[in-house]
Design an enzyme around this catalytic site. Sequence first.
Site, PDB file in Angstrom:
ATOM      1  N   LYS A   1       0.812  -1.217   0.000  1.00  0.00           N
ATOM      2  CA  LYS A   1       0.000   0.000   0.000  1.00  0.00           C
ATOM      3  C   LYS A   1       0.846   1.268   0.000  1.00  0.00           C
ATOM      4  O   LYS A   1       0.380   2.335  -0.404  1.00  0.00           O
ATOM      5  CB  LYS A   1      -0.920   0.006   1.223  1.00  0.00           C
ATOM      6  CG  LYS A   1      -2.023  -1.053   1.183  1.00  0.00           C
ATOM      7  CD  LYS A   1      -3.216  -0.562   0.390  1.00  0.00           C
ATOM      8  CE  LYS A   1      -4.400  -1.525   0.502  1.00  0.00           C
ATOM      9  NZ  LYS A   1      -5.550  -1.059  -0.288  1.00  0.00           N
TER      10      LYS A   1
ATOM     11  N   SER B   1      -7.871   1.571   9.347  1.00  0.00           N
ATOM     12  CA  SER B   1      -7.039   1.214  10.500  1.00  0.00           C
ATOM     13  C   SER B   1      -5.960   0.240  10.057  1.00  0.00           C
ATOM     14  O   SER B   1      -5.127  -0.173  10.840  1.00  0.00           O
ATOM     15  CB  SER B   1      -7.889   0.567  11.584  1.00  0.00           C
ATOM     16  OG  SER B   1      -8.463  -0.625  11.080  1.00  0.00           O
TER      17      SER B   1
END
Lengths: 327, 327
Positions: free
Chosen positions: A57, A83
């Site tokens: 990511k 989160s």
Amino acid sequence: MTAEKLQVAFTDILKAHQRISPYIHKTPVFKNSKINDLVHRELYFKAENLQKTGSFKARGALNAVLQLKEKQTNLKGVVTHSSGNHGQATAWAARTTGLQCSIVVPSYSPAVKMEAIKEYGAELVECGPLPTDRNAACEKIAAEKKYEMIPPFDHYHVIAGQGTIAVEFLEAVPNLDAILVPISGGGMIAGIAVAAKHIKPNIKVYAVEPEGKILEKSLRAEEMLWPNPPQYLNTIADGIRLQQTGHLTWPFLLQLVEKEVFTVNNEEIIKAMKFVFQRMKLVIEAASGAAVAAAMSDQLQKLDKKIQHIGVILCGGNVDIDKLPWF
Amino acid sequence: MTAEKLQVAFTDILKAHQRISPYIHKTPVFKNSKINDLVHRELYFKAENLQKTGSFKARGALNAVLQLKEKQTNLKGVVTHSSGNHGQATAWAARTTGLQCSIVVPSYSPAVKMEAIKEYGAELVECGPLPTDRNAACEKIAAEKKYEMIPPFDHYHVIAGQGTIAVEFLEAVPNLDAILVPISGGGMIAGIAVAAKHIKPNIKVYAVEPEGKILEKSLRAEEMLWPNPPQYLNTIADGIRLQQTGHLTWPFLLQLVEKEVFTVNNEEIIKAMKFVFQRMKLVIEAASGAAVAAAMSDQLQKLDKKIQHIGVILCGGNVDIDKLPWF
């Protein structure tokens, strides 16, 4: 039906790679003779668990942040909700580029994940449990602080960033016949498919999903058959628990990804994780385990024997080592 | 006192590297910004946990086997005693070079370790619990089968093989000021010290020991002060639990290794292992954790600030992931 023109081209991915390369790791590719003996093919593992922030990511988030900064030289900060890996990646990308950052997380998020985000210097904003709560909180922060939103997958700059995985992978292993890619919203597989199919048009890009996603049905129907609002799947692979893919990623899947999808369950994921920990000495999260489980599956055995060199994306390593799923 | 001439020269290590390089991994070197922030130095981790057989032992065992084969073209097989990393390494080295292999293991050895050795095609021979039982069993097999013995550390070809770690490490990171090396019999640190001190005479090579070894006392006295027969220490770092160093490795320690020794306890080792699992996404065994614990210790903080670039040997990753020490 005329295929929609895709909004991320190979050149966008090459530019993304130039843009992010000074900050990210060119992650290593590993082989393992034991697993090759087991599956009778040559497997290659792209170790994005060793990427900055512990997952791929970092690539997409950083590319999106850098492209924003190119356009808006007075940009103050960025915001997102997650989160998980995208939260950490966005916080890291902001710090790396000298921006402020707010991350919206559900109030029930594990402390260990919140700590990781705080360590990258981001402000944590807690919100309610519904996807709509998160979006509302993000929009409020974006409006009040004049921050820009960095979506986790449904964004062309994010897709281009994730596609850089395939550029490196095919540079390291030019003879790949197929790649197994864990899928959630579809940002990673969209980017990988654009790059891989450009470099090697005959390569096959397979999605790997947790049980219950039923992606193959939508792909074959050429229609997003999932219920709205998007649901979370009951899987240990928390990184890929969103059932529905994105709307911007969807045309990429339809045009570039194999209709045949690999579906794996929790038991298979745990077995694969344990193999990688024990034999390959790598810490991977369950979403990576899903790709390895697909590689070890009976379904893979049935693939054409010409598909001999198979890439497996170890997408992340963010697992709480105090709560490994086999204990 | 005139220093004894050391029996392994840098050229022996370079030749060993040429000999074994076609079969072993040139293991990657990792950095981690979090740990650098914690210790205020630049740490570099040589990932021998990713080596063939899961530990650096593959280097020494293979070099010894290959040198034997060069001399004895009719060599049939090799034998050693070790249920641990050296057993796996010798079994692998024998298979790699087309030799037969017997491995003597105490009958109480964990099944998982015996399985690993069997997978490399070696014959397992169980023996009694005493070090003398093992030697007797080895000698019997060597005599009966006309196999050659491959000792775990006290052998110049083994020492030369382990020294190849330093050749690769200093090629990857030429500005290392010091290296932290876990010590048991001393084969690895002896080889590393020869190579590192040749390449960079000012480099400091530190031994890292589990509590109870008391190496520093012997080094400062310039005398092996340990009781005979050799004892095992009560430590979770099973790879380095032998208290006494070898007799052939001893002169290398005396001449090339720092008198200051890093001593770590189980608690520190576990904390370091968890850091590497959680943050660096690498599976390491407790002996590797010992080196990381030394890097994170108060003792390291007290080193001269000129010692800025520090190498840490992650010597192996052979831990039973069903029995991680923090569960």
